[in-house]
Write an enzyme that holds these catalytic residues in place. Structure first.
Site, short mmCIF file in Angstrom:
data_model
loop_
_atom_site.label_atom_id
_atom_site.label_comp_id
_atom_site.label_asym_id
_atom_site.label_seq_id
_atom_site.Cartn_x
_atom_site.Cartn_y
_atom_site.Cartn_z
N THR A 2 1.34 3.79 1.77
CA THR A 2 2.16 4.46 3.05
C THR A 2 3.07 3.28 3.71
O THR A 2 3.71 3.52 4.46
CB THR A 2 1.17 4.67 3.92
OG1 THR A 2 0.36 3.41 4.30
CG2 THR A 2 -0.04 5.45 3.82
N LYS A 3 3.32 2.24 2.91
CA LYS A 3 4.03 1.12 3.35
C LYS A 3 5.75 1.44 2.84
O LYS A 3 5.94 2.13 2.05
CB LYS A 3 3.67 -0.11 3.28
CG LYS A 3 2.14 -0.66 3.58
CD LYS A 3 2.09 -0.40 4.91
CE LYS A 3 0.75 -1.11 5.56
NZ LYS A 3 -0.50 -0.72 5.49
N ASN A 4 6.63 0.65 3.61
CA ASN A 4 7.97 0.97 3.26
C ASN A 4 8.49 0.59 1.81
O ASN A 4 9.22 1.36 1.26
CB ASN A 4 8.77 -0.04 4.17
CG ASN A 4 8.77 0.23 5.62
OD1 ASN A 4 7.91 0.85 6.01
ND2 ASN A 4 9.86 -0.52 6.39
N LEU A 5 7.67 -0.18 1.33
CA LEU A 5 8.00 -0.55 -0.24
C LEU A 5 6.57 -0.43 -0.97
O LEU A 5 5.51 -1.08 -0.45
CB LEU A 5 8.59 -2.18 -0.19
CG LEU A 5 9.20 -2.58 -1.50
CD1 LEU A 5 10.16 -3.72 -0.98
CD2 LEU A 5 8.19 -3.21 -2.36
N HIS B 270 0.95 -1.09 -0.04
CA HIS B 270 0.07 -0.09 -0.18
C HIS B 270 0.82 1.36 -0.08
O HIS B 270 1.87 1.24 0.50
CB HIS B 270 -1.00 -0.12 1.39
CG HIS B 270 -1.64 1.13 1.33
ND1 HIS B 270 -1.37 2.31 2.19
CD2 HIS B 270 -2.99 1.44 0.77
CE1 HIS B 270 -2.23 3.05 1.99
NE2 HIS B 270 -3.32 2.47 1.51
#
Ligand SMILES: *Cc1c(COP(=O)(O)O)cnc(C)c1O
Length: 387
Positions: A189-192, A187
């Site tokens: 907003t995630k790190n990757l 998603h």
């Protein structure tokens, strides 16, 4: 295009993706290739994630929510079963269980790590328990060794919600290669990120095949195999499935992100350290240092804001920071405090540790392209408000 426009703007968002020319070029190349949906880039991204995590198989999907749902189905979880998990998570963790017709059983967290308390998991195991579903909260690995022992002793599936945990590791193994099935989120907003997207990793060929089948209508052959030059137009629908395949457009983005992932994680670690140093004198609780023998994925930097100690409640601090142009977020309001799950009979008081965090937690801006000046601004605003 290459750097983060938000860095120089007056509002510092809680999260923003790191998109470089390489990502843009990779997506444009897919758009121009004539093949947009599941195809060669998805296969490549799956192979890269399997190699990165150390799992034998990786199945790319359109979300972590789908990854959780199909993993539970693949592991045979269904009506009459119970799945033990944490209240300190996103709703998708329990919704996925509910959509298999099984019952999510919440147990409390350990207040310091904010992860599932293995003793509480142990105490909640019944003869209907089918799976343990830990979440690596904020990127901190759950106590996988103890949970693995519990799962083995009781013959349960260990399925982790690894939405916060790409890059996390425990006892020399990456998250993704420890549980029976691991579910990642890409998603925005995630790190990757792939915008939206998810992945299951597993060592089981049988489960991998079943997840692939369920992810594309229950069809025996995917589109790439049917439409390719040597393809055949025929397929069987072998069971009524779902529709959660990843597109090549997304996978192209993911491949570029993965190739820069270590650098992005290092940047997060640097920001983390600056927050640790900058907030050391303030009356807020900072995240615990990573446990020995683990790698923390540093997805969220969450502080606990106690009104008695800070003079401001969490929500008042949220509002004061927003007035100063700083975005923050709440991870998470404990799930049992949401109306959707009230019918299970949970009420305030059921999970004191999770509620303690739920009432006080605030996630500070943390993203790979967040500038040094922005970190300074966040630290200075918090100092001004709380010192
Ligand atoms: C983001 C998130 C999810 C859902 O991920 P999607 O890819 O949006 O479906 C699930 N669990 C946790 C803990 C999350 O933070």
């Amino acid at each position: 295009m290459s750097s983060a426009p938000a860095t120089t703007a007056s509002f510092i968002p809680f999260s923003a993706p790191s998109i470089r020319d390489a990502e843009v070029d990779a997506v444009v190349a897919v758009l121009e290739s004539g093949w947009l949906t599941t195809g060669p880039r998805v296969r490549e991204f799956e192979a890269a994630m399997a190699a990165y995590t150390g799992a034998r198989f990786a199945i790319a999907l359109n979300s972590c929510t789908a990854a959780l749902h199909l993993s539970l189905l693949a592991a045979g979880v269904g009506r009459g079963d119970e799945v033990t998990t944490t209240p300190l998570t996103f709703c998708a963790t329990v919704n996925a269980t509910i959509h298999t017709a099984a019952t999510p059983v919440l147990v409390d967290i350990a207040g310091d790590t904010m992860n599932l308390d293995p003793a509480a998991v142990d105490a909640a195991i019944t003869d209907r328990t089918a799976a343990i579903l830990p979440v690596h909260f904020a990127g901190r690995p759950a106590d996988m060794a103890t949970l693995r022992q519990l799962a083995s002793r009781h013959g349960l599936a260990l399925i982790d919600d690894a939405a916060h945990a790409p890059g996390a590791a425990s006892d020399g193994r990456r998250i993704g290669a420890i549980s029976d099935l691991s579910c990642f989120s890409f998603h925005a907003t995630k790190n990757l990120t792939t915008g939206e997207g998810g992945m299951v990793t597993t060592d089981s060929a049988e489960w991998a095949d079943r997840i692939r089948l369920l992810a594309l209508h229950g069809m025996s052959r995917d589109g790439w195999t049917r439409y390719a030059r040597e393809g055949t137009p025929h397929y069987d629908v072998v069971e009524p499935g779902f529709k959660c395949n990843m597109m090549d457009i997304q996978a192209a983005l993911g491949l570029r992100q993965l190739s820069r992932f270590e650098a992005m994680q290092q940047r997060r670690a640097r920001i983390w350290q600056r927050y640790d140093e900058g907030l050391a004198g303030l009356p807020v609780h900072r995240p615990l240092p990573p446990a020995p023998g683990t790698v923390h994925a540093r997805h969220l930097y969450t502080i606990l804001v106690d009104r008695e100690e800070c003079g401001l409640s969490r929500d008042e601090l949220f509002a004061a920071l927003r007035t100063r142009g700083i975005g923050t977020s709440v991870h998470f309001r404990a799930l049992h405090l949401h109306p959707a799950y009230a019918h299970q009979g949970y009420a305030r008081g059921a999970f004191p540790q999770a509620e303690h965090v739920s009432d006080r937690t605030l996630s500070l801006p943390l993203w790979a392209d967040l500038g040094e000046d922005d970190v300074t601004r966040v630290v200075e605003a918090l100092t001004e408000l709380l010192a």
